[in-house]
Design a protein around this motif. Structure first.
Motif: not given
Length: 171
Positions: A79-105
């Motif tokens: 399992v991997v958990s992430a919280i975005t601190l700055e900027g934005s990111w995503g995975y080519y395989e998914y349709d979401w974009t993580a922005r500051p404060g967003d949590f990814v599991y």
């Protein structure tokens, strides 16, 4: 046959003895670049290592993808958990974009390719459990990152740059 008087009595709460003997109360890792330097990870990224737990094959770090770019395709074995601190990111395989404060599991067995098209790049805090397998652009296995890879990444950088290894990172 053992006599009752020969039986060793366990403490009232046996886990307390194990905790007292083996556990650390925790760790404080300063966020400055001396205690936790930015260690290059490829041409457009760096990792700020925060914690290495060899008992559980877990690490905590901040990933910085500078000015946009990508990290190769990888598959998680834990399992991997992430919280975005700055900027934005995503995975080519998914349709979401993580922005500051967003949590990814992320669940074990998932494979994806991290990217940031943000001109300012991205920073995210990751808690990684288990190994991460990386693949090249043709989908051929390249290498595995686990707690020992991360430790070597950090300690080698410190050695090569005359920095002290922060032993508080090892829990």
């Amino acid at each position: 046959m053992r006599q009752h008087s020969q039986i060793t009595k366990l403490p009232k709460e046996p886990h307390q003895a194990a905790i007292a003997r083996y556990a650390r109360e925790g760790a404080y890792i300063a966020g400055d670049d001396v205690s936790a330097p930015w260690v290059p990870f490829g041409p457009n990224a760096a990792i700020k290592h925060l914690c290495f737990d060899v008992r559980t094959n877990s690490v905590a770090n901040v990933l910085w993808v500078k000015g946009g770019g990508r990290i190769g395709t990888h598959k998680h074995r834990g399992v991997v958990s992430a919280i975005t601190l700055e900027g934005s990111w995503g995975y080519y395989e998914y349709d979401w974009t993580a922005r500051p404060g967003d949590f990814v599991y992320e669940l074990p067995g998932t494979a994806h390719t991290l990217y940031s098209d943000d001109p300012n790049g991205m920073k995210a805090l990751f808690w990684i459990n288990g190994a991460v397998e990386f693949y090249d652009d043709a989908g051929v296995f390249d290498f595995t990152m686990d707690v020992f890879w991360f430790i070597n990444h950090y300690t080698t950088f410190c050695s090569e740059n005359g920095l002290d290894v922060n032993k508080s990172m090892f829990i």
